[in-house]
Scaffold this motif. Structure first.
Motif, PDB file in Angstrom:
ATOM      1  N   GLU A   1      26.080 -43.854  16.790  1.00 29.61           N
ATOM      2  CA  GLU A   1      26.982 -43.135  17.705  1.00 29.61           C
ATOM      3  C   GLU A   1      27.503 -41.836  17.102  1.00 29.61           C
ATOM      4  O   GLU A   1      28.037 -40.997  17.833  1.00 29.61           O
ATOM      5  CB  GLU A   1      28.186 -44.016  18.095  1.00 29.61           C
ATOM      6  CG  GLU A   1      27.832 -45.255  18.863  1.00 29.61           C
ATOM      7  CD  GLU A   1      27.434 -46.419  17.944  1.00 29.61           C
ATOM      8  OE1 GLU A   1      26.823 -47.366  18.451  1.00 29.61           O
ATOM      9  OE2 GLU A   1      27.719 -46.373  16.741  1.00 29.61           O
ATOM     10  N   LEU A   2      27.372 -41.661  15.789  1.00 27.95           N
ATOM     11  CA  LEU A   2      27.827 -40.416  15.181  1.00 27.95           C
ATOM     12  C   LEU A   2      27.146 -39.221  15.835  1.00 27.95           C
ATOM     13  O   LEU A   2      27.743 -38.159  16.003  1.00 27.95           O
ATOM     14  CB  LEU A   2      27.546 -40.423  13.670  1.00 27.95           C
ATOM     15  CG  LEU A   2      28.007 -39.187  12.902  1.00 27.95           C
ATOM     16  CD1 LEU A   2      29.533 -39.072  12.931  1.00 27.95           C
ATOM     17  CD2 LEU A   2      27.506 -39.229  11.471  1.00 27.95           C
ATOM     18  N   PHE A   3      25.900 -39.407  16.264  1.00 23.01           N
ATOM     19  CA  PHE A   3      25.148 -38.301  16.843  1.00 23.01           C
ATOM     20  C   PHE A   3      25.580 -37.982  18.277  1.00 23.01           C
ATOM     21  O   PHE A   3      25.127 -36.990  18.846  1.00 23.01           O
ATOM     22  CB  PHE A   3      23.647 -38.573  16.730  1.00 23.01           C
ATOM     23  CG  PHE A   3      23.216 -38.573  15.290  1.00 23.01           C
ATOM     24  CD1 PHE A   3      23.029 -37.383  14.613  1.00 23.01           C
ATOM     25  CD2 PHE A   3      23.057 -39.767  14.606  1.00 23.01           C
ATOM     26  CE1 PHE A   3      22.659 -37.371  13.272  1.00 23.01           C
ATOM     27  CE2 PHE A   3      22.691 -39.771  13.267  1.00 23.01           C
ATOM     28  CZ  PHE A   3      22.500 -38.563  12.601  1.00 23.01           C
ATOM     29  N   ASP A   4      26.494 -38.786  18.854  1.00 20.34           N
ATOM     30  CA  ASP A   4      27.100 -38.423  20.139  1.00 20.34           C
ATOM     31  C   ASP A   4      27.866 -37.102  20.000  1.00 20.34           C
ATOM     32  O   ASP A   4      28.061 -36.389  20.975  1.00 20.34           O
ATOM     33  CB  ASP A   4      28.059 -39.504  20.629  1.00 20.34           C
ATOM     34  CG  ASP A   4      27.360 -40.763  21.094  1.00 20.34           C
ATOM     35  OD1 ASP A   4      26.119 -40.730  21.283  1.00 20.34           O
ATOM     36  OD2 ASP A   4      28.043 -41.786  21.244  1.00 20.34           O
ATOM     37  N   HIS A   5      28.304 -36.783  18.779  1.00 17.29           N
ATOM     38  CA  HIS A   5      29.071 -35.569  18.531  1.00 17.29           C
ATOM     39  C   HIS A   5      28.213 -34.302  18.575  1.00 17.29           C
ATOM     40  O   HIS A   5      28.743 -33.201  18.465  1.00 17.29           O
ATOM     41  CB  HIS A   5      29.818 -35.667  17.205  1.00 17.29           C
ATOM     42  CG  HIS A   5      30.798 -36.793  17.170  1.00 17.29           C
ATOM     43  ND1 HIS A   5      31.935 -36.819  17.963  1.00 17.29           N
ATOM     44  CD2 HIS A   5      30.796 -37.952  16.476  1.00 17.29           C
ATOM     45  CE1 HIS A   5      32.592 -37.947  17.739  1.00 17.29           C
ATOM     46  NE2 HIS A   5      31.922 -38.649  16.850  1.00 17.29           N
TER      47      HIS A   5
ATOM     48  N   ASP B   1      28.102 -29.308  19.634  1.00 17.29           N
ATOM     49  CA  ASP B   1      27.244 -28.200  19.222  1.00 17.29           C
ATOM     50  C   ASP B   1      26.387 -27.718  20.399  1.00 17.29           C
ATOM     51  O   ASP B   1      25.368 -27.062  20.210  1.00 17.29           O
ATOM     52  CB  ASP B   1      26.354 -28.623  18.044  1.00 17.29           C
ATOM     53  CG  ASP B   1      25.795 -27.447  17.262  1.00 17.29           C
ATOM     54  OD1 ASP B   1      26.505 -26.420  17.140  1.00 17.29           O
ATOM     55  OD2 ASP B   1      24.652 -27.531  16.780  1.00 17.29           O
ATOM     56  N   GLY B   2      26.788 -28.108  21.625  1.00 13.63           N
ATOM     57  CA  GLY B   2      26.099 -27.658  22.816  1.00 13.63           C
ATOM     58  C   GLY B   2      24.872 -28.463  23.185  1.00 13.63           C
ATOM     59  O   GLY B   2      24.115 -28.069  24.060  1.00 13.63           O
ATOM     60  N   LEU B   3      24.674 -29.603  22.560  1.00 15.53           N
ATOM     61  CA  LEU B   3      23.527 -30.455  22.855  1.00 15.53           C
ATOM     62  C   LEU B   3      23.994 -31.670  23.635  1.00 15.53           C
ATOM     63  O   LEU B   3      25.143 -32.091  23.507  1.00 15.53           O
ATOM     64  CB  LEU B   3      22.855 -30.908  21.566  1.00 15.53           C
ATOM     65  CG  LEU B   3      22.338 -29.793  20.666  1.00 15.53           C
ATOM     66  CD1 LEU B   3      21.912 -30.346  19.330  1.00 15.53           C
ATOM     67  CD2 LEU B   3      21.191 -29.074  21.341  1.00 15.53           C
ATOM     68  N   PRO B   4      23.110 -32.280  24.410  1.00 15.11           N
ATOM     69  CA  PRO B   4      23.523 -33.508  25.099  1.00 15.11           C
ATOM     70  C   PRO B   4      23.721 -34.633  24.097  1.00 15.11           C
ATOM     71  O   PRO B   4      22.952 -34.758  23.143  1.00 15.11           O
ATOM     72  CB  PRO B   4      22.349 -33.810  26.040  1.00 15.11           C
ATOM     73  CG  PRO B   4      21.197 -33.051  25.500  1.00 15.11           C
ATOM     74  CD  PRO B   4      21.744 -31.882  24.732  1.00 15.11           C
TER      75      PRO B   4
ATOM     76  N   SER C   1      17.791 -30.592   8.589  1.00 19.34           N
ATOM     77  CA  SER C   1      17.403 -29.530   9.508  1.00 19.34           C
ATOM     78  C   SER C   1      17.925 -29.811  10.908  1.00 19.34           C
ATOM     79  O   SER C   1      17.808 -30.920  11.423  1.00 19.34           O
ATOM     80  CB  SER C   1      15.878 -29.432   9.523  1.00 19.34           C
ATOM     81  OG  SER C   1      15.434 -28.762  10.668  1.00 19.34           O
ATOM     82  N   LYS C   2      18.483 -28.786  11.528  1.00 17.09           N
ATOM     83  CA  LYS C   2      18.957 -28.921  12.909  1.00 17.09           C
ATOM     84  C   LYS C   2      17.807 -29.278  13.837  1.00 17.09           C
ATOM     85  O   LYS C   2      17.940 -30.127  14.706  1.00 17.09           O
ATOM     86  CB  LYS C   2      19.626 -27.625  13.354  1.00 17.09           C
ATOM     87  CG  LYS C   2      20.267 -27.711  14.720  1.00 17.09           C
ATOM     88  CD  LYS C   2      20.940 -26.416  15.116  1.00 17.09           C
ATOM     89  CE  LYS C   2      22.376 -26.424  14.703  1.00 17.09           C
ATOM     90  NZ  LYS C   2      23.169 -25.329  15.304  1.00 17.09           N
ATOM     91  N   SER C   3      16.640 -28.670  13.632  1.00 10.54           N
ATOM     92  CA  SER C   3      15.499 -28.950  14.510  1.00 10.54           C
ATOM     93  C   SER C   3      15.041 -30.400  14.381  1.00 10.54           C
ATOM     94  O   SER C   3      14.624 -31.012  15.364  1.00 10.54           O
ATOM     95  CB  SER C   3      14.347 -27.990  14.227  1.00 10.54           C
ATOM     96  OG  SER C   3      13.897 -28.116  12.901  1.00 10.54           O
ATOM     97  N   ASP C   4      15.133 -30.981  13.177  1.00 11.85           N
ATOM     98  CA  ASP C   4      14.759 -32.384  13.003  1.00 11.85           C
ATOM     99  C   ASP C   4      15.717 -33.310  13.748  1.00 11.85           C
ATOM    100  O   ASP C   4      15.295 -34.285  14.361  1.00 11.85           O
ATOM    101  CB  ASP C   4      14.723 -32.769  11.525  1.00 11.85           C
ATOM    102  CG  ASP C   4      13.519 -32.189  10.796  1.00 11.85           C
ATOM    103  OD1 ASP C   4      12.568 -31.734  11.466  1.00 11.85           O
ATOM    104  OD2 ASP C   4      13.535 -32.205   9.553  1.00 11.85           O
ATOM    105  N   VAL C   5      17.001 -33.010  13.696  1.00 14.12           N
ATOM    106  CA  VAL C   5      17.990 -33.840  14.392  1.00 14.12           C
ATOM    107  C   VAL C   5      17.825 -33.696  15.898  1.00 14.12           C
ATOM    108  O   VAL C   5      17.863 -34.684  16.635  1.00 14.12           O
ATOM    109  CB  VAL C   5      19.422 -33.484  13.944  1.00 14.12           C
ATOM    110  CG1 VAL C   5      20.453 -34.210  14.802  1.00 14.12           C
ATOM    111  CG2 VAL C   5      19.616 -33.818  12.472  1.00 14.12           C
ATOM    112  N   ILE C   6      17.611 -32.483  16.369  1.00 12.98           N
ATOM    113  CA  ILE C   6      17.422 -32.258  17.801  1.00 12.98           C
ATOM    114  C   ILE C   6      16.201 -33.020  18.299  1.00 12.98           C
ATOM    115  O   ILE C   6      16.223 -33.616  19.374  1.00 12.98           O
ATOM    116  CB  ILE C   6      17.308 -30.749  18.105  1.00 12.98           C
ATOM    117  CG1 ILE C   6      18.663 -30.082  17.866  1.00 12.98           C
ATOM    118  CG2 ILE C   6      16.821 -30.514  19.531  1.00 12.98           C
ATOM    119  CD1 ILE C   6      18.623 -28.567  17.890  1.00 12.98           C
TER     120      ILE C   6
END
Length: 133
Positions: free
Chosen positions: A56-60, A64-67, A115-120
């Motif tokens: 759930e941490l990635f709900d945040h 950063d403007g991501l769903p 990397s932001k792209s890896d998380v996205i």
């Protein structure tokens, strides 16, 4: 490295936390991996570490403007999804003194830069999947 707080999953402050950086990366602060069963599943190169955080941490990411989305698959930087509803994130150990000065890290936690792209990519649906049935 400058950090922008995106969120955490506690009111105590010293807990798994997600930050965006000015380097097109995220910093994930989480619990250090001590469990032998997890360590035996990992190959951690020099200069890297792995942290365990609630999925759930990635709900945040919405900050950063991501769903907001769930992490449901294993690919770098998430290397393990546990039965307890957590994930193990592997990345470069944060050693930048400016960044570390912006965080409160208890002795049982550490932080990694990914990397932001890896998380996205983890938050997106797998390519080629047809959900229009």
């Amino acid at each position: 490295m400058k950090l922008r707080f995106l969120g955490n999953n506690s009111t105590g402050g010293d807990c798994p936390t997600l930050y965006a950086t000015d380097r097109d990366t995220y910093v994930v602060q989480g619990w250090q991996i001590f469990a032998n069963d997890l360590l035996m599943q990992l190959h951690i190169p020099d200069g890297e570490a792995a942290v365990e955080v609630p999925t759930e941490l990635f709900d945040h990411l919405k900050e950063d403007g991501l769903p907001a989305s769930s992490i449901t698959r294993v690919q770098a930087p998430v290397v393990i999804l546990t039965a307890q509803g957590t994930c193990v994130v592997q990345g470069k150990v944060v050693t930048d003194t400016e960044a570390l000065a912006q965080m409160s890290i208890p002795h049982y936690e550490t932080c990694v830069e990914v990397s932001k792209s890896d998380v996205i990519a983890l938050a997106e649906e797998p390519s080629g999947t047809d959900f229009q049935r």
